[in-house]
Design an enzyme around this catalytic site. Structure first.
Site, PDB file in Angstrom:
ATOM      1  N   GLY A   1      15.627  34.318  39.788  1.00  0.00           N
ATOM      2  CA  GLY A   1      15.411  34.203  38.360  1.00  0.00           C
ATOM      3  C   GLY A   1      15.066  32.791  37.934  1.00  0.00           C
ATOM      4  O   GLY A   1      15.118  31.849  38.738  1.00  0.00           O
TER       5      GLY A   1
ATOM      6  N   PHE B   1      16.227  30.047  35.112  1.00  0.00           N
ATOM      7  CA  PHE B   1      17.357  29.917  34.188  1.00  0.00           C
ATOM      8  C   PHE B   1      16.968  29.634  32.746  1.00  0.00           C
ATOM      9  O   PHE B   1      17.808  29.669  31.857  1.00  0.00           O
ATOM     10  CB  PHE B   1      18.410  28.919  34.684  1.00  0.00           C
TER      11      PHE B   1
ATOM     12  N   HIS C   1      20.199  16.784  34.607  1.00  0.00           N
ATOM     13  CA  HIS C   1      19.499  15.503  34.452  1.00  0.00           C
ATOM     14  C   HIS C   1      17.993  15.681  34.286  1.00  0.00           C
ATOM     15  O   HIS C   1      17.305  14.775  33.805  1.00  0.00           O
ATOM     16  CB  HIS C   1      19.771  14.608  35.666  1.00  0.00           C
TER      17      HIS C   1
END
Length: 237
Positions: free
Chosen positions: A157, A159, A177
């Site tokens: 997937g 995110f 980050h």
């Protein structure tokens, strides 16, 4: 290196971290830095003057597109992330109260170094790793090499586009980050939505102090990931 009676051998740290046959091998990080990051650092002056990335973005490309399109580049990056994550994976496995949970999933799992370390140390746990579909072959090979394919599975997937898979514990390392403030909040909210009542989220990443004066290492890694190289590479501080 060490030399004894005219014979050279690996020093303990080299033996642990730079031997490809050892589980602590972190050389993938060095190989990736040599082949991918080093050329971009040649444009450091331009990056500092303009504040603009010097990687593929400079010419209208997309970093992740470039990496994930080429299987060899992708595997090099994944091996590098394994090298970066091994130490923190062992720390998380040892220090987090896993006895209170039954399942876990690593968000952005790369090869699966974190899930493997946790599963090896805690035989009651089941879980896996969530990452882009292109990562599946490398993840499943790595899991199988440790004999954990019955307890760890791959969840494909994106995110930002898909919901996070649900588990008692979610782990997110070296992810936040790369994204701006709103995107960070979006990812954290997705993790929160996927956790059951009493669940936990473990986050580890390179941290920069608010005054930007104390953590030179974190600042250098930010420069590397945001301006010069803009890659998924970072380190825990």
């Amino acid at each position: 290196m060490e030399r004894v009676d005219g014979i050279y051998r690996n020093a303990p740290d080299a033996d642990l971290f730079l031997d490809k046959t050892k589980s602590g091998y972190v050389g993938g990080l060095l190989e990736m830095a040599n082949e991918r990051l080093y050329p971009f650092w040649g444009s450091l002056t331009e990056a500092l003057v303009t504040g603009q990335p010097q990687n593929e973005v400079r010419h209208g490309g997309d970093v992740f597109d470039t990496i994930y399109r080429d299987d060899q580049d992708l595997r090099r990056i994944l091996q590098a992330m394994t090298g970066v994550s091994l130490g923190i994976a062992k720390a998380i496995s040892e220090k987090f109260p896993w006895d209170a949970y039954e399942s876990f999933i690593d968000i952005g799992a790369a090869q699966g170094a974190v899930p493997v370390q946790i599963a090896k140390d805690h035989s009651h746990l089941r879980g896996g790793g969530f990452d882009l579909p292109a990562v599946r072959p490398a993840f499943e090979e790595y899991i199988a090499s440790h004999g954990l394919q019955d307890r760890l599975r791959f969840y494909p997937g994106n995110f930002f586009e898909d919901p996070c898979p649900s588990a008692d514990v979610l782990v997110m390392g070296h992810i936040l980050h790369d994204w701006n403030h709103d995107q960070k909040l979006q990812l954290l909210a997705k993790c929160y939505s996927a956790l059951p009542v009493g669940g936990s989220l473990i986050v580890y990443d390179a941290m920069i102090d608010n005054e930007r004066k104390e953590n030179a290492f974190g600042l250098l890694m930010s420069l590397n990931s945001k301006r010069v190289a803009s890659t998924v590479l970072t380190a825990v501080s």
